[in-house]
Design a protein around this motif. Structure first.
Motif, PDB file in Angstrom:
ATOM      1  N   GLY A 101      -4.707  -3.181  20.848  1.00 40.13           N
ATOM      2  CA  GLY A 101      -4.470  -4.442  21.543  1.00 40.13           C
ATOM      3  C   GLY A 101      -4.963  -5.631  20.731  1.00 40.13           C
ATOM      4  N   LEU A 102      -4.900  -6.782  21.314  1.00 37.73           N
ATOM      5  CA  LEU A 102      -5.393  -7.996  20.660  1.00 37.73           C
ATOM      6  C   LEU A 102      -6.873  -8.166  20.955  1.00 37.73           C
ATOM      7  CD1 LEU A 102      -2.229  -8.664  21.289  1.00 37.73           C
ATOM      8  CD2 LEU A 102      -2.930 -10.982  20.702  1.00 37.73           C
ATOM      9  N   ARG A 103      -7.621  -8.554  19.939  1.00 37.64           N
ATOM     10  CA  ARG A 103      -9.052  -8.786  20.102  1.00 37.64           C
ATOM     11  C   ARG A 103      -9.407 -10.182  19.604  1.00 37.64           C
ATOM     12  NH1 ARG A 103     -11.739  -4.027  16.928  1.00 37.64           N
ATOM     13  NH2 ARG A 103      -9.911  -4.385  15.606  1.00 37.64           N
ATOM     14  N   THR A 138     -13.781 -17.860  31.434  1.00 35.83           N
ATOM     15  CA  THR A 138     -12.812 -18.912  31.089  1.00 35.83           C
ATOM     16  C   THR A 138     -12.554 -19.016  29.596  1.00 35.83           C
ATOM     17  OG1 THR A 138     -14.568 -20.561  31.007  1.00 35.83           O
ATOM     18  CG2 THR A 138     -13.412 -20.274  33.106  1.00 35.83           C
ATOM     19  N   ASP A 139     -13.239 -18.177  28.795  1.00 39.64           N
ATOM     20  CA  ASP A 139     -13.166 -18.326  27.349  1.00 39.64           C
ATOM     21  C   ASP A 139     -12.216 -17.372  26.653  1.00 39.64           C
ATOM     22  OD1 ASP A 139     -16.716 -18.908  27.321  1.00 39.64           O
ATOM     23  OD2 ASP A 139     -15.066 -20.354  27.394  1.00 39.64           O
ATOM     24  N   LYS A 140     -11.853 -16.256  27.279  1.00 30.51           N
ATOM     25  CA  LYS A 140     -11.072 -15.288  26.522  1.00 30.51           C
ATOM     26  C   LYS A 140     -10.244 -14.414  27.438  1.00 30.51           C
ATOM     27  CE  LYS A 140     -14.607 -11.664  26.390  1.00 30.51           C
ATOM     28  NZ  LYS A 140     -15.458 -10.836  25.495  1.00 30.51           N
ATOM     29  N   LEU A 141      -9.317 -13.672  26.815  1.00 31.49           N
ATOM     30  CA  LEU A 141      -8.531 -12.658  27.488  1.00 31.49           C
ATOM     31  C   LEU A 141      -8.855 -11.292  26.898  1.00 31.49           C
ATOM     32  CD1 LEU A 141      -5.004 -14.355  27.615  1.00 31.49           C
ATOM     33  CD2 LEU A 141      -6.592 -14.031  29.515  1.00 31.49           C
ATOM     34  N   ILE A 142      -8.817 -10.268  27.740  1.00 29.19           N
ATOM     35  CA  ILE A 142      -8.918  -8.884  27.299  1.00 29.19           C
ATOM     36  C   ILE A 142      -7.542  -8.257  27.484  1.00 29.19           C
ATOM     37  CG2 ILE A 142     -10.059  -6.652  27.583  1.00 29.19           C
ATOM     38  CD1 ILE A 142     -11.980  -8.787  26.713  1.00 29.19           C
ATOM     39  N   PHE A 143      -6.984  -7.771  26.377  1.00 33.45           N
ATOM     40  CA  PHE A 143      -5.610  -7.272  26.393  1.00 33.45           C
ATOM     41  C   PHE A 143      -5.549  -5.761  26.517  1.00 33.45           C
ATOM     42  CE2 PHE A 143      -2.761 -10.778  25.289  1.00 33.45           C
ATOM     43  CZ  PHE A 143      -3.651 -11.765  24.910  1.00 33.45           C
ATOM     44  N   GLY A 144      -4.507  -5.280  27.160  1.00 35.15           N
ATOM     45  CA  GLY A 144      -4.143  -3.882  27.081  1.00 35.15           C
ATOM     46  C   GLY A 144      -3.348  -3.643  25.811  1.00 35.15           C
TER      47      GLY A 144
END
Lengths: 113, 111
Positions: free
Chosen positions: A42-44, B96-102
């Protein structure tokens, strides 16, 4: 077209070389981000800038530095490239934090040999 | 630590089918959940954003639902078309600072 522009699109580096990935947005967004995308992971998040003049580390900052040059531009620098940094790098921007959604650039495919 | 899982990893369906993509997350304390589409060699395009207080969002043939308590979201695509072929990514915002992606579901719709 309004959006996020990344340069270069492709790059091959030798181990130990340095380079800077450029990112610019023309949507007057406050927040900008650098992610890397690796197969199966995934994206990190590498680094982000919540507003002009501020930068913070993400999940995988080691080996990278960033500069928020102005509101439009956010660059990512590899000081001494390593094969583990072979990846696709994406820049993104948001009006103000993740709450407002992201706009992504088209990516830079980097290979370190 | 927040983890996001997407099942299945790949899906191949004939044109016209209605389909469901699944996303699960381990920590229900999220600000929002977003669905993205990624075409080969391209960046990500935002499809739908569901705030933590919402249950679903719709855009055209796409409908995304969110069940925070169970840590699940689904993306429903109605009447699939070959042009829907892409990788679909789900991401959650733990702050509010980041996304965690699958890692995404690779969808192929064949004529």
């Amino acid at each position: 077209n309004a959006g996020v522009t990344q340069t270069p699109k492709f790059q091959v580096l030798k181990t130990g070389q340095s380079m800077t990935l450029q990112c610019a947005q023309d949507m007057n967004h406050n927040s900008m981000y650098w992610y890397r995308q690796d197969p199966g992971m995934g994206l990190r998040l590498i680094y982000y800038s919540a507003s002009e003049g501020t930068t913070d580390k993400g999940e995988v900052p080691n080996g990278y530095n960033v500069s928020r040059l102005n509101k439009r531009e956010f660059s990512l620098r590899l000081e001494s490239a390593a094969p583990s940094q072979t990846s696709v790098y994406f820049c993104a921007s948001s009006e103000a934090s993740v709450l407002y959604g992201y706009t992504f650039g088209s990516g830079t495919r980097l290979t370190v040999v | 630590k927040q983890e996001v899982t997407q099942i299945p990893a790949a899906l191949s369906v004939p044109e016209g089918e209605n389909l469901v993509l699944n996303c699960s997350f381990t920590d229900s304390a999220i600000y929002n959940l977003q669905w993205f589409r990624q075409d080969p060699g391209k960046g990500l395009t935002s499809l739908l954003l569901i705030q933590s207080s919402q249950r679903e969002q719709t855009s055209g043939r796409l409908n995304a639902s969110l069940d925070k308590s169970s840590g699940r979201s689904t993306l429903y695509i109605a009447a699939s078309q070959p042009g829907d072929s892409a990788t679909y990514l789900c991401a959650v915002a733990p702050n509010t600072d980041k996304l965690i992606f699958g890692t995404g579901t690779r969808l192929q719709v064949f004529p």
